[in-house]
Design a protein around this motif. Structure first.
Motif, PDB file in Angstrom:
ATOM      1  N   GLU A  40       0.851  -1.289  -0.141  1.00 12.56           N
ATOM      2  CA  GLU A  40       0.027   0.006  -0.104  1.00 12.56           C
ATOM      3  C   GLU A  40       0.969   1.399   0.071  1.00 12.56           C
ATOM      4  O   GLU A  40       1.941   1.292   0.380  1.00 12.56           O
ATOM      5  CB  GLU A  40      -0.950   0.042   1.255  1.00 12.56           C
ATOM      6  N   ILE A  52       0.950   5.479   1.129  1.00 15.56           N
ATOM      7  CA  ILE A  52       0.399   6.752   1.878  1.00 15.56           C
ATOM      8  C   ILE A  52       0.249   8.052   0.729  1.00 15.56           C
ATOM      9  O   ILE A  52       1.316   8.277   0.550  1.00 15.56           O
ATOM     10  CB  ILE A  52       1.201   6.914   2.872  1.00 15.56           C
ATOM     11  N   GLN A  77      -1.722  18.542   5.296  1.00 13.73           N
ATOM     12  CA  GLN A  77      -1.731  17.635   6.391  1.00 13.73           C
ATOM     13  C   GLN A  77      -2.374  18.424   7.856  1.00 13.73           C
ATOM     14  O   GLN A  77      -2.753  17.738   8.713  1.00 13.73           O
ATOM     15  CB  GLN A  77      -0.354  17.230   6.937  1.00 13.73           C
ATOM     16  N   GLN A  80      -7.981  20.429   6.019  1.00 12.38           N
ATOM     17  CA  GLN A  80      -8.657  19.455   5.271  1.00 12.38           C
ATOM     18  C   GLN A  80     -10.030  19.268   5.344  1.00 12.38           C
ATOM     19  O   GLN A  80     -10.735  19.037   4.264  1.00 12.38           O
ATOM     20  CB  GLN A  80      -7.968  17.794   6.182  1.00 12.38           C
ATOM     21  N   LYS A 103     -11.592  10.019  -3.907  1.00 14.67           N
ATOM     22  CA  LYS A 103     -10.339   9.560  -3.051  1.00 14.67           C
ATOM     23  C   LYS A 103     -10.172  10.853  -2.018  1.00 14.67           C
ATOM     24  O   LYS A 103      -9.847  10.501  -0.856  1.00 14.67           O
ATOM     25  CB  LYS A 103      -9.382   8.956  -4.030  1.00 14.67           C
ATOM     26  N   ASP A 120     -10.392  11.042   1.939  1.00 15.52           N
ATOM     27  CA  ASP A 120      -9.258  11.044   2.621  1.00 15.52           C
ATOM     28  C   ASP A 120      -9.091  12.350   3.800  1.00 15.52           C
ATOM     29  O   ASP A 120      -8.858  12.116   4.722  1.00 15.52           O
ATOM     30  CB  ASP A 120      -8.121  10.960   1.836  1.00 15.52           C
ATOM     31  N   SER A 143     -11.812  11.236   6.483  1.00 11.87           N
ATOM     32  CA  SER A 143     -11.568  10.193   7.356  1.00 11.87           C
ATOM     33  C   SER A 143     -10.133  10.255   8.136  1.00 11.87           C
ATOM     34  O   SER A 143      -9.852   9.460   8.897  1.00 11.87           O
ATOM     35  CB  SER A 143     -11.640   9.023   6.488  1.00 11.87           C
ATOM     36  N   HIS A 144      -9.388  11.256   7.226  1.00  2.29           N
ATOM     37  CA  HIS A 144      -7.939  11.062   7.676  1.00  2.29           C
ATOM     38  C   HIS A 144      -7.262   9.913   7.592  1.00  2.29           C
ATOM     39  O   HIS A 144      -6.028   9.684   8.117  1.00  2.29           O
ATOM     40  CB  HIS A 144      -7.744  11.674   9.174  1.00  2.29           C
ATOM     41  N   LYS A 145      -7.637   8.973   6.705  1.00  2.00           N
ATOM     42  CA  LYS A 145      -6.864   7.603   6.328  1.00  2.00           C
ATOM     43  C   LYS A 145      -6.498   7.762   4.856  1.00  2.00           C
ATOM     44  O   LYS A 145      -7.126   7.666   3.943  1.00  2.00           O
ATOM     45  CB  LYS A 145      -7.865   6.561   6.386  1.00  2.00           C
ATOM     46  N   ASN A 146      -5.360   8.199   4.712  1.00  2.00           N
ATOM     47  CA  ASN A 146      -4.682   8.751   3.378  1.00  2.00           C
ATOM     48  C   ASN A 146      -3.997   7.249   2.718  1.00  2.00           C
ATOM     49  O   ASN A 146      -3.131   7.640   1.998  1.00  2.00           O
ATOM     50  CB  ASN A 146      -3.787   9.549   3.644  1.00  2.00           C
ATOM     51  N   THR A 147      -4.080   6.216   3.200  1.00  2.00           N
ATOM     52  CA  THR A 147      -3.727   5.059   2.305  1.00  2.00           C
ATOM     53  C   THR A 147      -4.392   4.463   1.083  1.00  2.00           C
ATOM     54  O   THR A 147      -5.594   4.666   1.160  1.00  2.00           O
ATOM     55  CB  THR A 147      -3.461   3.824   3.432  1.00  2.00           C
ATOM     56  N   SER A 203      -4.334   0.849  -1.382  1.00  2.00           N
ATOM     57  CA  SER A 203      -3.439  -0.229  -1.730  1.00  2.00           C
ATOM     58  C   SER A 203      -2.892  -0.111  -2.947  1.00  2.00           C
ATOM     59  O   SER A 203      -3.038   0.657  -3.772  1.00  2.00           O
ATOM     60  CB  SER A 203      -4.521  -1.465  -1.618  1.00  2.00           C
TER      61      SER A 203
END
Length: 322
Positions: free
Chosen positions: A7, A9, A15, A20, A76, A80, A83-87, A89
């Motif tokens: 995955e 980032i 940031q 955001q 996306k 991101d 949710s602050h989940k920036n990954t 796959s």
């Protein structure tokens, strides 16, 4: 060499948690407006009997490409920032890379076809219906789809052949070629040259061809009537605005040596988010036929959803009683 990265980032546009939230709100509005605006154009053209010329067929294809192109990156980015989940796959990254270049190339080729259509309509009006018949337009769009597929395949193969053995942080808000190749555990100089010779060449050559075609069109307007000049200038000027806004950032990103700048993310926003958002506005606000068709579509929908006693009241006067 083995690929150890599963995955990546994405650092995104910022940031800062407060910024955001602002990015989330702004791009949610832009993306929603992009999809709805392009959908409105598609529905208007498909339901209007007056918008059946090749120009509107290509405009429909451009709206489809715009919606899909924006969808490859905007959702996306929006999720991101919420949710602050920036990954992302590895497989999702490859899918995003392929689809972004596919629909981006599709948009470029459709813009070229629209310029060719206007060139034939203005410079060879007597032969227009023969040259730009339905079958020819269908074949041209099919070739655009095939060309976009081949372009995307040749872009993603170098990335699939590049081993990633550790670093997985992409300083961008989507998976693109140069940020990805920088993470590779091998010398990617040759692959970067392929990027320039592919994406860079497509952007540059298409831009030059478009500018040449519009130069010929504007030069040929000398022999047209005042009304003909006005309509042609209105159509061509809107096309030129789209071309400059889309190709300027693309040429900046894809026609230079394998380097990245902090400005790249902001420049990418223009061709991935802003241009698909502005296309519906430009093509509707500067096109009287599309605006009139939209008004008729709106009036039809309002009439269909209006209570019958109000319709009869409007038909027979204010004295109608329920």
């Amino acid at each position: 060499m083995r690929n150890n990265v599963t995955e990546f980032i994405l650092l995104g546009l910022t940031q800062d948690p407060e910024k955001q939230k602002i990015v989330f709100a702004i791009f949610l509005v832009f993306y929603t407006a992009t999809v709805l605006g392009n959908l409105l154009i598609i529905v208007t053209i498909k339901t209007s009997p007056t918008l059946c010329s090749p120009m509107y067929f290509f405009l429909t294809c451009l709206s489809i490409a715009d919606s899909c192109f924006s969808t490859t990156t905007a959702p996306k980015l929006i999720v991101d920032n919420l949710s602050h989940k920036n990954t992302i796959s590895f497989n999702e990254c490859m899918i995003q890379l392929f689809t972004m270049h596919f629909f981006g190339c599709m948009e470029i080729l459709v813009l070229v076809l629209m310029a060719y259509d206007r060139f034939v309509a203005i410079c060879k009006p007597l032969h227009y219906s023969v040259i730009m018949n339905r079958r020819v337009c269908g074949i041209l769009i099919l070739l655009a789809w095939v060309g976009s597929f081949l372009h995307s395949i040749t872009q993603i193969i170098p990335v699939l052949n590049t081993p990633f053995c550790g670093p997985n942080v992409i300083d961008h808000y989507f998976c693109d070629l140069q940020p990805l190749l920088r993470l590779g555990c091998m010398d990617t100089y040759v692959y970067n040259l392929l990027v320039v010779s592919n994406s860079g060449a497509i952007c540059s050559v298409s831009f030059v061809l478009l500018m040449i075609s519009y130069t010929f069109i504007l030069h040929s307007l000398r022999n047209h009537s005042t009304e003909g000049k006005r309509k042609a200038l209105s159509t061509c000027s809107s096309h030129i605005i789209v071309v400059i806004m889309f190709f300027g950032p693309c040429i900046f990103i894809y026609t230079r040596p394998p380097t990245t700048f902090p400005l790249d993310k902001l420049v990418s926003v223009f061709y991935t988010i802003m241009t698909p958002f502005l296309n519906p506005l430009i093509y509707t606000l500067r096109n009287a036929e599309v605006k009139n068709a939209m008004k008729k579509l709106w009036n039809t929908q309002v009439t269909n959803n209006m209570p019958k006693h109000i319709i009869f009241s409007r038909m027979f006067g204010s004295n109608w009683k329920n």
